[in-house]
Design a protein around this motif. Structure first.
Motif, PDB file in Angstrom:
ATOM      1  N   ASN A 247       0.859  -1.184   0.000  1.00  0.00           N
ATOM      2  CA  ASN A 247       0.000   0.000   0.000  1.00  0.00           C
ATOM      3  C   ASN A 247       0.901   1.242   0.000  1.00  0.00           C
ATOM      4  O   ASN A 247       1.218   1.802   1.057  1.00  0.00           O
ATOM      5  N   PRO A 248       1.351   1.695  -1.179  1.00  0.00           N
ATOM      6  CA  PRO A 248       2.309   2.808  -1.252  1.00  0.00           C
ATOM      7  C   PRO A 248       1.853   4.071  -0.526  1.00  0.00           C
ATOM      8  O   PRO A 248       2.670   4.754   0.100  1.00  0.00           O
ATOM      9  N   ALA A 249       0.569   4.402  -0.618  1.00  0.00           N
ATOM     10  CA  ALA A 249       0.090   5.625   0.032  1.00  0.00           C
ATOM     11  C   ALA A 249       0.292   5.568   1.542  1.00  0.00           C
ATOM     12  O   ALA A 249       0.703   6.554   2.179  1.00  0.00           O
ATOM     13  N   VAL A 250       0.040   4.426   2.139  1.00  0.00           N
ATOM     14  CA  VAL A 250       0.212   4.276   3.584  1.00  0.00           C
ATOM     15  C   VAL A 250       1.697   4.167   3.936  1.00  0.00           C
ATOM     16  O   VAL A 250       2.127   4.625   5.006  1.00  0.00           O
ATOM     17  N   GLN A 251       2.496   3.579   3.049  1.00  0.00           N
ATOM     18  CA  GLN A 251       3.943   3.524   3.288  1.00  0.00           C
ATOM     19  C   GLN A 251       4.514   4.933   3.415  1.00  0.00           C
ATOM     20  O   GLN A 251       5.340   5.204   4.300  1.00  0.00           O
ATOM     21  N   VAL A 252       4.087   5.822   2.524  1.00  0.00           N
ATOM     22  CA  VAL A 252       4.569   7.211   2.581  1.00  0.00           C
ATOM     23  C   VAL A 252       4.155   7.864   3.891  1.00  0.00           C
ATOM     24  O   VAL A 252       4.961   8.519   4.572  1.00  0.00           O
ATOM     25  N   LYS A 253       2.899   7.673   4.300  1.00  0.00           N
ATOM     26  CA  LYS A 253       2.413   8.261   5.539  1.00  0.00           C
ATOM     27  C   LYS A 253       3.177   7.711   6.744  1.00  0.00           C
ATOM     28  O   LYS A 253       3.480   8.454   7.701  1.00  0.00           O
ATOM     29  N   ALA A 254       3.505   6.427   6.703  1.00  0.00           N
ATOM     30  CA  ALA A 254       4.209   5.814   7.834  1.00  0.00           C
ATOM     31  C   ALA A 254       5.610   6.391   7.984  1.00  0.00           C
ATOM     32  O   ALA A 254       6.074   6.672   9.104  1.00  0.00           O
ATOM     33  N   VAL A 255       6.316   6.576   6.854  1.00  0.00           N
ATOM     34  CA  VAL A 255       7.656   7.159   6.930  1.00  0.00           C
ATOM     35  C   VAL A 255       7.571   8.598   7.416  1.00  0.00           C
ATOM     36  O   VAL A 255       8.388   9.043   8.254  1.00  0.00           O
ATOM     37  N   GLU A 256       6.584   9.339   6.926  1.00  0.00           N
ATOM     38  CA  GLU A 256       6.443  10.733   7.362  1.00  0.00           C
ATOM     39  C   GLU A 256       6.092  10.853   8.841  1.00  0.00           C
ATOM     40  O   GLU A 256       6.432  11.843   9.489  1.00  0.00           O
ATOM     41  N   SER A 257       5.418   9.841   9.390  1.00  0.00           N
ATOM     42  CA  SER A 257       5.033   9.882  10.805  1.00  0.00           C
ATOM     43  C   SER A 257       6.151   9.443  11.745  1.00  0.00           C
ATOM     44  O   SER A 257       5.968   9.438  12.964  1.00  0.00           O
ATOM     45  N   GLY A 258       7.298   9.050  11.190  1.00  0.00           N
ATOM     46  CA  GLY A 258       8.415   8.612  12.020  1.00  0.00           C
ATOM     47  C   GLY A 258       8.337   7.165  12.460  1.00  0.00           C
ATOM     48  O   GLY A 258       9.045   6.751  13.395  1.00  0.00           O
ATOM     49  N   ALA A 259       7.509   6.364  11.780  1.00  0.00           N
ATOM     50  CA  ALA A 259       7.348   4.964  12.179  1.00  0.00           C
ATOM     51  C   ALA A 259       8.631   4.176  11.989  1.00  0.00           C
ATOM     52  O   ALA A 259       8.957   3.300  12.811  1.00  0.00           O
ATOM     53  N   LEU A 260       9.393   4.459  10.913  1.00  0.00           N
ATOM     54  CA  LEU A 260      10.605   3.684  10.647  1.00  0.00           C
ATOM     55  C   LEU A 260      11.630   3.859  11.763  1.00  0.00           C
ATOM     56  O   LEU A 260      12.234   2.881  12.231  1.00  0.00           O
TER      57      LEU A 260
END
Length: 454
Positions: A247-260
């Motif tokens: 799910n690319p859209a959620v992947q982008v949101k996760a990286v932006e939220s500091g999840a990584l």
């Protein structure tokens, strides 16, 4: 002369009287046809005048067949029969018309065997039934009425549900209710765990995962990773991994939220094994087919964190997951590079190729010592672990080939495993499995040894 004329006139009058007398009598061989009250067309041939006698009550009916039959005097035939006069024998013959064949089924014939005569009313009902059977629109209408009678109208169901005060929630409404419950200060840990379990089921759908982000649910899940309760950490990582998977859209949101960064911190600190397994799942899902996240992963020391976990893991469960994740990253970058040679690819592929070129994966693998770490997984007794290690070693060969050749323990392990799996592959062939699992592992060993000898 007058005498002769008078004689002729007399004979002519006598002949006319005789003909009149014949017509006034009822012929014993008259043909009776039962009429169809619905207006069905009866077919009778050879200019034979047909009469319907309904005053006789019960008549003798000839059972029609596909072959010509001789009509006896006084016998009746069903409407639609074909009648002819046999000029050789002088007798009338009858057989079924094409439209009657369906009516005279085995079921009717068995019934007819027990009866030799029918009343006119019975014949009329039979002809009416035959006409209905030949009408497909009537049958379709009956079938539709039968199906409709088994189901209730939608409006009626809605009224009943309204009376029962039932509400049908959409997935979005369910997630909003779950998030409110998770955010509530009155919710217990068990209730929050149940909320995360239901969310994990819902976010497998791409639209639901994106809706979760728009509702602020992804940030709540990331915050759950920092919980002091390891059960909430495990469940939060599970939800996150399921939401970002493919799910690319959620992947982008996760990286932006500091999840990584939060996930890497969890891997670098002391955590229960069950938590680290779910965290690795979330990391692998976040990095898969996402070069932007892979570049951030490498720049934040992700391979170094994984190498420390690899050395600390004695059971091999985490080692296998780590090696599988590395193999996936190497393979997808190699696949993108190979398809990049096609001049007909669109601009979006060119952009992905440019992004993957900025991921320094090969250099990081060599620098962080993975060329000597991955061969250690061959020491495991699990066939699945060995298979994953062999595939990763083949994928890393372009970078690690020199170190492979100088690694004596790797050569010894490959020789020992080759003999073992060749023997097991022969056992597979004996039972009829020519391309079995053990034969596949033996082929991986042979392929790696070929690379080492070059």
């Amino acid at each position: 002369m007058r005498l002769i004329i008078s004689s002729c006139v007399f004979l002519l009058l006598l002949h006319c009287c005789h003909i009149t007398d014949i017509h006034g009598q009822k012929s014993d061989s008259a043909l009776t046809v039962v009429e169809d009250p619905e207006g069905a067309d009866g077919v009778v041939s050879d200019e034979e005048e047909v009469t319907a006698d309904e005053d006789e009550g019960v008549v003798d009916v000839l059972r029609p067949t596909e072959e010509w039959q001789t009509l006896k005097p006084g016998q009746a035939v069903p409407a639609g029969s074909h009648v002819r006069l046999n000029l050789q024998t002088g007798q009338r013959e009858v057989r079924l018309g094409e439209e009657q064949l369906k009516y005279w089924t085995q079921e009717h014939r068995e019934t007819e065997e027990t009866r030799s005569s029918f009343s006119p009313e019975e014949l009329k009902r039979a002809m009416k039934k035959m006409k209905e059977d030949l009408n497909p629109e009537s049958r379709d209408s009956d079938q539709q009425d039968s199906v409709a009678s088994r189901f209730r109208p939608l409006d009626e169901l809605k009224r009943d549900m309204a009376q029962l005060d039932l509400q049908v929630e959409t997935d979005v409404q369910i997630m909003r209710r779950l998030l409110d419950q998770f955010n509530s200060s009155n919710s217990t840990t068990e209730q929050k765990l149940n909320v995360l379990l239901e969310l994990e089921y819902l976010v497998h759908q791409v639209d639901n995962a994106q809706s979760l982000c728009s509702m602020g649910g992804l940030q709540l899940v990331v915050e759950g990773l920092n919980s002091s309760d390891f059960r909430l950490q495990e469940s939060s990582a599970f939800v996150l991994g399921s939401a970002v998977s493919s799910n690319p859209a959620v992947q982008v949101k996760a990286v932006e939220s500091g999840a990584l960064q939060t996930l890497l911190t969890m891997l670098a600190t002391t955590q229960p094994l069950r938590v680290k397994k779910k965290v690795l799942f979330a990391v692998a899902s976040l990095l898969r087919n996402f070069p932007h996240a892979q570049r951030h992963f490498l720049s934040r020391g992700g391979l170094q964190v994984l190498s420390e976990m690899f050395r600390e893991d004695g059971g091999g469960v985490l080692r296998t997951r780590i090696v599988t994740m590395l193999y996936d990253m190497i393979s997808e970058k190699e696949l993108i590079s190979q398809t990049g040679l096609d001049p007909m690819l669109d601009a979006s592929h060119e952009e992905r190729l440019r992004q993957y070129s900025k991921v320094p994966l090969s250099g990081e693998l060599l620098e962080k010592g993975w060329c000597s770490l991955v061969p250690q997984l061959l020491e495991s007794t699990e066939h699945d672990y060995r298979e994953k290690a062999l595939r990763a070693l083949l994928a890393m060969a372009p970078v690690c080939l020199d170190q492979y050749r100088s690694d004596g323990s790797l050569h010894g392990s490959l020789l020992s495993l080759r003999d073992q799996y060749q023997e097991m592959a022969q056992s597979e062939m004996i039972v009829g499995e020519e391309n079995g699992y053990y034969a596949e592992i033996a082929e991986l060993i042979n392929a790696l040894q070929v690379k080492l000898r070059r």
